[in-house]
Design an enzyme around this catalytic site. Structure first.
Site, PDB file in Angstrom:
ATOM      1  N   ASP A   1       0.834  -1.199   0.000  1.00 14.83           N
ATOM      2  CA  ASP A   1       0.000   0.000   0.000  1.00 14.83           C
ATOM      3  C   ASP A   1       0.874   1.256   0.000  1.00 14.83           C
ATOM      4  O   ASP A   1       0.555   2.248  -0.653  1.00 14.83           O
ATOM      5  CB  ASP A   1      -0.907   0.018   1.237  1.00 14.83           C
ATOM      6  CG  ASP A   1      -2.010  -1.035   1.134  1.00 14.83           C
ATOM      7  OD1 ASP A   1      -2.031  -1.754   0.110  1.00 14.83           O
ATOM      8  OD2 ASP A   1      -2.823  -1.126   2.066  1.00 14.83           O
TER       9      ASP A   1
ATOM     10  N   LYS B   1     -25.576 -15.402 -11.468  1.00 14.49           N
ATOM     11  CA  LYS B   1     -26.478 -14.263 -11.465  1.00 14.49           C
ATOM     12  C   LYS B   1     -26.169 -13.441 -10.211  1.00 14.49           C
ATOM     13  O   LYS B   1     -26.586 -13.777  -9.100  1.00 14.49           O
ATOM     14  CB  LYS B   1     -27.943 -14.717 -11.471  1.00 14.49           C
ATOM     15  CG  LYS B   1     -28.900 -13.553 -11.674  1.00 14.49           C
ATOM     16  CD  LYS B   1     -30.297 -14.046 -11.968  1.00 14.49           C
ATOM     17  CE  LYS B   1     -31.289 -12.956 -12.264  1.00 14.49           C
ATOM     18  NZ  LYS B   1     -31.227 -11.769 -11.460  1.00 14.49           N
TER      19      LYS B   1
ATOM     20  N   ARG C   1     -30.179   0.958 -14.454  1.00 16.10           N
ATOM     21  CA  ARG C   1     -31.123   0.378 -15.400  1.00 16.10           C
ATOM     22  C   ARG C   1     -32.416   1.188 -15.476  1.00 16.10           C
ATOM     23  O   ARG C   1     -32.980   1.357 -16.549  1.00 16.10           O
ATOM     24  CB  ARG C   1     -31.410  -1.062 -14.983  1.00 16.10           C
ATOM     25  CG  ARG C   1     -32.409  -1.759 -15.840  1.00 16.10           C
ATOM     26  CD  ARG C   1     -32.352  -3.259 -15.614  1.00 16.10           C
ATOM     27  NE  ARG C   1     -33.356  -3.907 -16.419  1.00 16.10           N
ATOM     28  CZ  ARG C   1     -34.614  -4.081 -16.045  1.00 16.10           C
ATOM     29  NH1 ARG C   1     -35.007  -3.642 -14.874  1.00 16.10           N
ATOM     30  NH2 ARG C   1     -35.479  -4.682 -16.835  1.00 16.10           N
TER      31      ARG C   1
ATOM     32  N   GLU D   1     -22.810  -5.707 -13.469  1.00 20.28           N
ATOM     33  CA  GLU D   1     -23.436  -5.615 -12.151  1.00 20.28           C
ATOM     34  C   GLU D   1     -22.490  -4.949 -11.154  1.00 20.28           C
ATOM     35  O   GLU D   1     -21.310  -5.293 -11.080  1.00 20.28           O
ATOM     36  CB  GLU D   1     -23.771  -7.043 -11.696  1.00 20.28           C
ATOM     37  CG  GLU D   1     -24.829  -7.140 -10.641  1.00 20.28           C
ATOM     38  CD  GLU D   1     -26.262  -7.158 -11.201  1.00 20.28           C
ATOM     39  OE1 GLU D   1     -26.447  -6.905 -12.415  1.00 20.28           O
ATOM     40  OE2 GLU D   1     -27.179  -7.411 -10.405  1.00 20.28           O
TER      41      GLU D   1
ATOM     42  N   LYS E   1     -26.899 -18.510 -21.251  1.00 25.68           N
ATOM     43  CA  LYS E   1     -27.006 -17.738 -22.483  1.00 25.68           C
ATOM     44  C   LYS E   1     -26.582 -18.620 -23.657  1.00 25.68           C
ATOM     45  O   LYS E   1     -25.541 -19.287 -23.565  1.00 25.68           O
ATOM     46  CB  LYS E   1     -26.088 -16.504 -22.415  1.00 25.68           C
ATOM     47  CG  LYS E   1     -26.457 -15.570 -21.266  1.00 25.68           C
ATOM     48  CD  LYS E   1     -25.432 -14.468 -21.037  1.00 25.68           C
ATOM     49  CE  LYS E   1     -25.901 -13.607 -19.862  1.00 25.68           C
ATOM     50  NZ  LYS E   1     -24.935 -12.560 -19.493  1.00 25.68           N
TER      51      LYS E   1
HETATM   52  S1  IVH Z   1     -27.710 -10.713 -18.609  1.00 24.34           S
HETATM   53  C1  IVH Z   1     -30.353  -9.228 -21.842  1.00 24.34           C
HETATM   54  N1  IVH Z   1     -26.054 -11.816 -16.883  1.00 24.34           N
HETATM   55  O1  IVH Z   1     -30.104  -9.937 -13.587  1.00 24.34           O
HETATM   56  C2  IVH Z   1     -29.984  -9.832 -20.561  1.00 24.34           C
HETATM   57  N2  IVH Z   1     -27.776 -10.405 -16.048  1.00 24.34           N
HETATM   58  O2  IVH Z   1     -32.934 -10.498 -14.121  1.00 24.34           O
HETATM   59  C3  IVH Z   1     -29.345  -8.890 -19.659  1.00 24.34           C
HETATM   60  N3  IVH Z   1     -27.733 -10.103 -13.626  1.00 24.34           N
HETATM   61  O3  IVH Z   1     -30.930  -6.775 -14.784  1.00 24.34           O
HETATM   62  C4  IVH Z   1     -28.930  -9.466 -18.385  1.00 24.34           C
HETATM   63  N4  IVH Z   1     -25.961 -11.347 -13.251  1.00 24.34           N
HETATM   64  O4  IVH Z   1     -28.901  -6.954 -13.248  1.00 24.34           O
HETATM   65  C5  IVH Z   1     -27.128 -11.020 -17.059  1.00 24.34           C
HETATM   66  N5  IVH Z   1     -24.487 -12.807 -15.502  1.00 24.34           N
HETATM   67  C6  IVH Z   1     -25.560 -12.014 -15.666  1.00 24.34           C
HETATM   68  C7  IVH Z   1     -26.193 -11.377 -14.578  1.00 24.34           C
HETATM   69  C8  IVH Z   1     -27.313 -10.582 -14.822  1.00 24.34           C
HETATM   70  C9  IVH Z   1     -26.882 -10.564 -12.713  1.00 24.34           C
HETATM   71  C10 IVH Z   1     -28.913  -9.250 -13.334  1.00 24.34           C
HETATM   72  C11 IVH Z   1     -28.967  -8.002 -14.153  1.00 24.34           C
HETATM   73  C12 IVH Z   1     -30.311  -8.012 -14.825  1.00 24.34           C
HETATM   74  C13 IVH Z   1     -31.069  -9.010 -14.030  1.00 24.34           C
HETATM   75  C14 IVH Z   1     -32.104  -9.709 -14.891  1.00 24.34           C
END
Ligand code: IVH
Length: 700
Positions: free
Chosen positions: A37, A126, A147, A183, A321
């Protein structure tokens, strides 16, 4: 000032900025700093000095410019160039399979998937924070927005700039416009520390990391945000402009005449994330995984479910995805969510419910734990009716009152706890908790020593609650490992006064046990067999089973190794105990105090009378009889059965009551009966007293 000097300063400034941002990345993204640090501070100070000397060289991307000095009047509105969508949710296997089927059917119909192939998915965590869009133009962070309703969010640029893991300047290869979606979150540990500090300063405490992150980001004064330990992970993108080629048109509509600045990996989501990482953005790659078909998705869900409680931050599910970007394009969107992605949720770890009452529980060492009685609530996958409140101070700190609506948390297999009250819902007649002054079980006085958080019942083993807990501890897997001696039975045995101390456990007979509630003949027999096996624990386990304060499993083992037998430990002075590696004054004093109590020495003597003979730690592994089981039968000329047992155990062998194929030797004296017959049947070698002595190498 000479031009030379100015350009030398510019060079050094450029070098310092790059170096500092690299250290930020190592520290805030990789959690692996490479300098101290102090050295980091020195680099920062040098940069500040140079910028003070050359104010014309200060740019918004300089690491010195992260924290703006002026609070805002309000957060402005930002219209998202590409809407920020949400995700469809799945809560069970069927919904995941249905999603995979829709994807498979659509892609096969479009000719993007062979009839025998399954789709490839990119699986992510998530993260339970809040979604943010970062807008980079020509590699510079220009704007950051929440958002909001998906179309319009709030401008949080000044606050986002204070998050050290977010680059103000992307690395080489950034396109003209790049919107990064991800996020913002707070680690649980950081959240707890923040709350503690907030409470100490009489400021608002947050109910969970997500709220703390949201509250921190929506501050009007970025200097406050700068002190909040926020983190960011990128998981996608919005508008992207100015890249070579034209195929990635879901997000890429290059304006006519724009220059090619980069090549976008447009084949897959995974490659896209890698590309974002190369530009210097934090991507949570550690747990991301490619998977195929519904089974692959469900396996990922199960795997992450297991490690969920060990993650430093909260997640509320996983996200699947479709990996191939051309396939994503074909699948398209419904309403406000993509058809190519799905959120698979875990049972919520937190829920709100009514706190009906606060009662106290008495633990093994007399510790009094306040327990919240709750309106039953489904949380963390089970119905919870009780939750710990830890101690009196915690209740005050959290300001929890009887009658409150509270947040209950159950993460993994951790004991459910009350996180805190929802103050807005506090009824007028909510009552404060009062600590009891007498033990609710035995009536003894409750003491709370100066400077300690825990109040204790002073009843010791006179207190039935402490006796029960002591027995359950002794029967536990890390102690004597007596399977079948559980809570229900211990409750009954203690309440009927059948068991007053651990030694009494060894006098239990199958016939009497069968008469207890929930005990059949079979389980009574099994329990007696388990008790019998527990007559030869290692010395360390027996010591641990005694439940001496400050003596955990490994300390018990160390002490056992050092002294070799129970008498030596019982008679050791504090000085002698301090000679054991890793034993400090508190432990030594505690062991000494324990054996200074006559009734504790009585327990050890009573255990001996019940035929409990601990085995030396080292002998169990390396003695000449290590791993060999003996059965004794009949009367020997010189040795009693106890003598023989002690010698066998000291040499690392075991003594059992019944002959099986696993028996190494049967030692038969006069009037040996059915055990000898069984040994002959099974071909187990039979020894007499002399034979045993020979094997042991003793001449007595
Ligand atoms: S993709 C078009 N990936 O979950 C899709 N979302 O329920 C866009 N979130 O508003 C979201 N981890 O805040 C995506 N690995 C992740 C995520 C994620 C958290 C949250 C995000 C979104 C919400 C949707």
């Amino acid at each position: 000032m000479s031009a030379d000097k100015a350009s030398a300063a510019q060079e050094e400034i450029d070098r310092l900025r790059v170096e500092i941002e690299q250290h930020n990345y190592r520290y805030y993204v990789e959690d692996a700093p490479v300098i101290s640090d102090a050295d980091y501070d020195a680099l920062m100070r040098r940069l500040m000095a140079l910028e003070a000397e050359h104010p014309e060289l200060v740019t918004p991307e300089s690491p010195t410019q992260r924290v703006g000095a002026t609070p805002l009047a309000a957060l402005g509105a930002v219209r998202h160039a590409v809407p920020m969508l949400s995700l469809g949710n799945a809560f069970d296997e069927d919904e995941v399979r249905a999603f995979d089927k829709r994807v498979t059917d659509t892609l096969r119909a479009a000719g993007l998937l062979g009839p025998a192939s399954q789709p490839d998915y990119f699986c992510e965590l998530k993260l339970d924070g809040l979604a943010i869009s970062l807008r980079y133009e020509n590699g510079k962070l220009m704007q950051a927005a929440t958002r909001g309703d998906g179309q319009t969010g709030e401008d949080v640029t000044a606050n986002i700039r204070t998050i050290r893991s977010i680059p103000l300047q992307l690395k080489q290869g950034a396109p003209r416009v790049l919107e990064v979606r991800g996020e913002v979150l707070m680690n649980r540990r950081d959240f707890e520390r923040l709350n503690q500090a907030q409470a100490e300063h009489g400021e608002k405490v947050f109910v969970n990391p997500r709220n703390a992150a949201a509250g921190s980001l929506r501050q009007l004064d970025p200097r406050i945000t700068a002190r909040r330990p926020l983190r960011f992970f990128a998981y996608g993108w919005g508008e992207v402009h100015g890249l070579s080629g034209g195929q990635a048109d879901r997000f890429d509509e290059p304006a006519p005449g724009t220059r090619e600045v980069s090549t976008l990996p447009r084949e897959s989501h995974g490659a896209m994330l890698e590309w974002l990482a190369q530009l210097g953005l934090p991507v949570n790659a550690q747990h991301n995984l490619r998977a195929t078909g519904a089974d692959g998705l469900l396996a990922f869900y199960a795997r992450v479910g297991k490690l969920r409680a060990t993650l430093p931050y909260d997640i509320d599910g996983v996200v699947y995805k479709v990996d191939a970007l051309p396939a994503q394009k074909v699948l398209g969107f419904v309403a406000r969510a993509p058809r190519f992605a799905l959120a698979h949720k875990y049972p919520a770890e937190e829920a709100t419910t009514a706190l009906v009452d606060i009662e106290v529980q008495v633990g093994r060492t007399g510790a009094i734990t306040p327990v919240a009685r709750l309106q039953p609530v489904f949380v963390g996958g089970v119905t919870v009716t009780n939750a710990t409140l830890h101690n009196e101070d915690e209740i005050r700190r959290k300001d929890v009152r009887i009658g409150d609506t509270v947040i209950v948390r159950r993460a993994g297999d951790v004991i459910p706890e009350v996180v805190g009250p929802i103050l807005e819902k506090r009824p007028a007649d909510a009552r404060e908790f009062r600590m009891v002054t007498a033990c609710p079980v035995c009536g003894s006085a409750i003491e709370r020593p100066e400077g300690e958080a825990i109040a204790r019942c002073t009843g010791g083993l006179f207190c039935a609650a402490q006796r029960k807990q002591t027995l359950l501890h002794a029967a536990g897997r890390k102690a004597l490992d007596i399977e079948g001696l559980g809570e229900k039975l211990v409750d009954q045995l203690v309440e009927r006064d059948r068991i007053k101390s651990l030694a009494d456990v060894y006098s239990l007979r199958a016939e009497e046990l069968a008469a207890y509630e929930r005990m059949g003949t079979k389980s009574a027999d099994n329990l007696v067999a388990a008790i019998d096996k527990a007559r030869t624990p290692t010395l360390g386990r027996l010591l641990f089973a005694l439940g001496i304060r400050h003596v955990g499993e490994s300390t018990a083992r160390d002490v056992a190794r050092h002294f070799g037998d129970m008498d030596a430990i019982m008679n050791a002075t504090e000085e002698q105990l301090l000679e054991v590696p890793d034993v400090g004054p508190a432990v030594a004093a505690s062991i000494h105090r324990f054996f200074a109590e006559p009734h504790n020495r009585d327990i050890v003597e009573a255990l001996k009378r019940q035929g409990v003979h601990p085995v030396a730690e080292a002998a169990a592994r390396s003695g000449r009889l290590a791993g060999k089981t003996f059965v004794l039968t009949g009367t020997m000329p010189k040795w009693t059965r106890d003598d023989a047992t002690r010698h066998i155990l000291a040499a690392g062998g075991k003594v059992s009551g019944s002959v099986s194929k696993k028996t190494a030797y049967v030692v038969a004296g006069e009037e040996a009966g059915s055990k000898l017959v069984k040994a002959r049947e099974l071909g187990v070698p039979v020894l007499d007293e002399d034979g045993l002595k020979q094997l042991l190498g003793v001449t007595e």
